[in-house]
Motif scaffolding. Structure first.
Motif, short mmCIF file in Angstrom:
data_model
loop_
_atom_site.label_atom_id
_atom_site.label_comp_id
_atom_site.label_asym_id
_atom_site.label_seq_id
_atom_site.Cartn_x
_atom_site.Cartn_y
_atom_site.Cartn_z
N PHE A 211 53.31 104.96 47.44
CA PHE A 211 53.95 106.12 46.83
C PHE A 211 53.65 107.42 47.59
O PHE A 211 54.06 108.49 47.16
N ASN A 212 52.92 107.33 48.69
CA ASN A 212 52.61 108.53 49.47
C ASN A 212 53.78 108.96 50.34
O ASN A 212 53.84 110.10 50.81
N HIS A 213 54.70 108.05 50.60
CA HIS A 213 55.94 108.34 51.32
C HIS A 213 56.89 107.19 51.04
O HIS A 213 56.48 106.11 50.59
N THR A 250 59.06 112.43 54.15
CA THR A 250 59.57 111.65 53.02
C THR A 250 58.54 111.50 51.90
O THR A 250 58.47 110.46 51.25
N ARG A 251 57.75 112.55 51.66
CA ARG A 251 56.84 112.52 50.53
C ARG A 251 57.64 112.79 49.25
O ARG A 251 58.36 113.78 49.16
N GLY A 285 45.10 109.73 49.58
CA GLY A 285 44.80 111.03 50.15
C GLY A 285 46.05 111.80 50.51
O GLY A 285 46.06 113.04 50.47
N TYR A 286 47.10 111.07 50.86
CA TYR A 286 48.37 111.72 51.22
C TYR A 286 49.27 111.92 50.01
O TYR A 286 50.37 112.45 50.14
N ASP A 300 50.53 118.45 42.00
CA ASP A 300 51.45 117.48 41.40
C ASP A 300 51.05 116.05 41.78
O ASP A 300 51.25 115.12 40.99
N GLY A 301 50.51 115.87 42.99
CA GLY A 301 50.09 114.54 43.42
C GLY A 301 48.92 114.03 42.60
O GLY A 301 48.88 112.87 42.20
#
Length: 594
Positions: A211-213, A250-251, A285-286, A300-301
């Motif tokens: 889900f990081n990108h 594309t995050r 982390g991303y 938000d992450g």
């Protein structure tokens, strides 16, 4: 408590009245569903507009197995898109398929082991048991090896990502369609059959999710309804500097409600419809930060990670969530109510890096026993099982690194040095506190480095069957299969002996203490055997040798150093009231209990 359903029938939902289609496209002027049921005619089934940019329609003539797409009329032209919620696709750039949600689980009520008794085996579907080099392995090819994993003692498989990706071969970290299972692997039905069979033999299944990108290639989510800002990805993505990741811009936009729901719905689908026992989250982390340094936070992450773990804890108790963050953060596994992200456990770089360096170093004097000590003792929030420990993973045996036997001796990756020091690392994995994990083929000295085009060499299982037995014996002790090593499942650890001159380290593991529980582990990280070596023991009298990694039965090239039981006698040593002497072979580990 009732479990939440996937949001209000998103995607294609079959019913006795036909198939209901629902999609989010807020910048479209008109949307139609086109497919094999209407000869791909954009005028045949215009969808009704709903509040907040949703569109829906029930098509009586559509049925399971039909192909379809959405046709969107936008200010930027007419575009066709694959359904973001498609459970099945022909391929990453093909059509969505109306999916049959029914599957006979035969009253599957599998419950995974408690986390202190987990032993995880990470594998890649495409290479784990691939006999046909023209195409990647499939879920049914994994099923044929479940007996091997069961005998080894594995009770949880962690599968690298299976969401539909671009191309035929991939690690899986380039998802094009996160709700669809890759067709080359066997699709949704193949995955469910594999999970069902794994549960039947007592093995849980954990899935790696990304889900990081998204993408970045073959990505219909990119400017899904034609709109973008700053020449970026549109409604599913950030459209500012937060879009940038090491894999493209594309995050996902974790702050947009519909995108958050899209991710939460995906989590629910895996746990509910696929009966998965846990999820491992790639590169968190991303999700919570923009760059490598971790200094530019994405609130938000962090919030979406909390929402995911709250959902899992509330509606799917007993399922494990594992973060791959690698930035040493206690807050990842701290409860959401205390401000943490709420993960059950996380991959621990504090373990893998010092252990690998200790066994790969050419000279004994370069084996940093102090770092090994810290690797054994490190924990998050004072909980030994909030970390997953390993000496090999897909990341650690690729991208410039090789398997440990290869790194130990490039010229002879199956020789004495490679065997001794790779099994030394394995013994640390199974005796240190944490959730132990292996990577595919590690148990029979798989060499080289991980590539998605090179299958595991199963011929080595027979050639190195003694090494396989070594791993099996370690796992059985780790799980206390014979009722005499319970301490290896316990919370408590004391590294009581560190001899940097002779490269010997010893530690005590226990749960409640006493016979059958207390375990003493002695590791000789030197190429020289140690004779008449003395360490302290927590209790007197006989300490039985349960494991000697230098046993000749594990390998014909092992010396079989004659280690033996120890009679602990009175006399303070290493802070204990008793001590005993023993011999230990080179690069070897001994495990004692009473």
């Amino acid at each position: 408590m009732a479990k939440p359903l996937i949001t209000a029938g998103m995607g294609s939902v079959p019913s006795p009245d036909g198939v209901t289609f629902r999609v989010w496209a807020p910048h479209a002027e008109h949307v139609s569903v086109i497919g094999s049921f209407n000869n791909w005619d954009g005028a045949a089934h215009p969808m009704d507009s709903e509040p907040r940019g949703f569109w829906s329609i029930c098509v009586e003539g559509a049925s399971i197995g039909d192909h379809y797409k959405y046709q969107l009329a936008t200010p930027w032209g007419v575009i066709n898109r694959i359904d973001p919620y498609a459970r099945e696709v022909t391929n990453s750039v093909g059509n969505a398929i109306i999916h049959n949600p029914d599957f006979d689980w035969e009253h599957d009520d599998f419950s995974m082991q408690s986390w202190n008794e987990l032993v995880i085996y990470e594998l890649h579907v495409g290479t784990f048991n691939d006999h046909d080099l023209k195409q990647p392995g499939r879920f049914n090819s994994i099923t044929t090896r479940l007996d091997h994993l069961k005998r080894l003692g594995i009770n949880a498989i962690q599968v690298m990502p299976v969401g539909q990706f671009a191309g035929q071969r991939s690690w899986g970290y380039n998802p094009s369609h996160i709700f669809a299972v890759d067709t080359d692997y066997g699709g949704s039905l193949g995955f469910k059959r594999f999970i069902k069979r794994a549960h039947q033999v007592g093995i849980g299944v954990i899935l790696d999710v990304v889900f990081n990108h998204f993408g970045p290639s073959d990505l219909d989510l990119w400017r899904f309804d034609g709109w973008s800002e700053n020449d970026k990805g549109g409604i599913y993505f950030y459209n500012d500097d937060r879009a940038q990741t090491p894999w493209g811009q594309t995050r996902p936009d974790y702050g947009r409600g519909e995108v958050r729901q899209y991710i939460l719905d995906n989590v629910r689908m895996w746990l509910e419809e696929y009966h998965l026992d846990g999820l491992r989250f790639d590169s968190t982390g991303y999700i919570r930060n923009i760059g490598d340094a971790g200094t530019e936070e994405i609130p938000d992450g962090w919030s979406i990670l909390q929402a995911i773990n709250e959902t899992v804890a509330r509606h799917y108790p007993g399922r494990i969530t594992i973060a791959e963050d690698l930035r040493s953060n206690d807050w990842l596994t701290k409860d959401v109510g205390a401000g943490g992200a709420g993960f059950g456990s996380q991959w621990d770089p504090h373990f893998v890096q010092p252990i690998r360096q200790a066994v790969i170093a050419t000279r004994d004097e370069d084996r940093a026993l102090g770092a090994v000590r810290e690797a054994i003792l490190y924990r998050y929030n004072d909980d030994a099982f909030e970390r997953v420990i390993y000496s090999e993973s897909h990341d650690d045996v690729a991208n410039g690194q090789s398997r440990i036997p290869q790194d130990v001796n490039q010229a002879d990756p199956t020789g004495w040095y490679a065997q001794k020091r790779s099994t030394l690392a394995a013994a640390m994995v199974f005796t240190a506190p944490g959730i132990p994990m292996l990577f595919q083929g590690q148990e029979f000295l798989e060499g080289g480095w991980f590539r998605d085009t090179v299958p595991v060499d199963w011929d080595q299982r027979q050639e190195f069957r003694g090494i396989v037995r070594l791993y099996r014996d370690l796992i059985h002790l780790r799980l206390d299969r014979e009722g005499r090593s319970r301490g290896l499942c316990g919370q408590f650890t004391q590294v009581f002996h560190v001899d940097t001159d002779r490269s010997v380290l010893a530690f005590h593991r226990w749960d409640r203490g006493g016979p059958g529980d207390d375990v003493v582990v002695i590791a000789n990280l030197s190429h020289q055997p140690q004779e008449n070596y003395v360490v302290g023991f927590p209790a007197s009298e006989a300490w039985n040798l349960r494991f000697n990694s230098d046993w000749h039965g594990y390998s014909e090239c092992f010396d079989g150093y004659p280690s033996a039981d120890v009679a602990a006698v009175s006399g303070e040593w290493d802070g204990f009231p008793y001590h005993g002497s023993f011999g230990v072979g080179p690069y070897s580990v001994l495990i004692y209990s009473q």
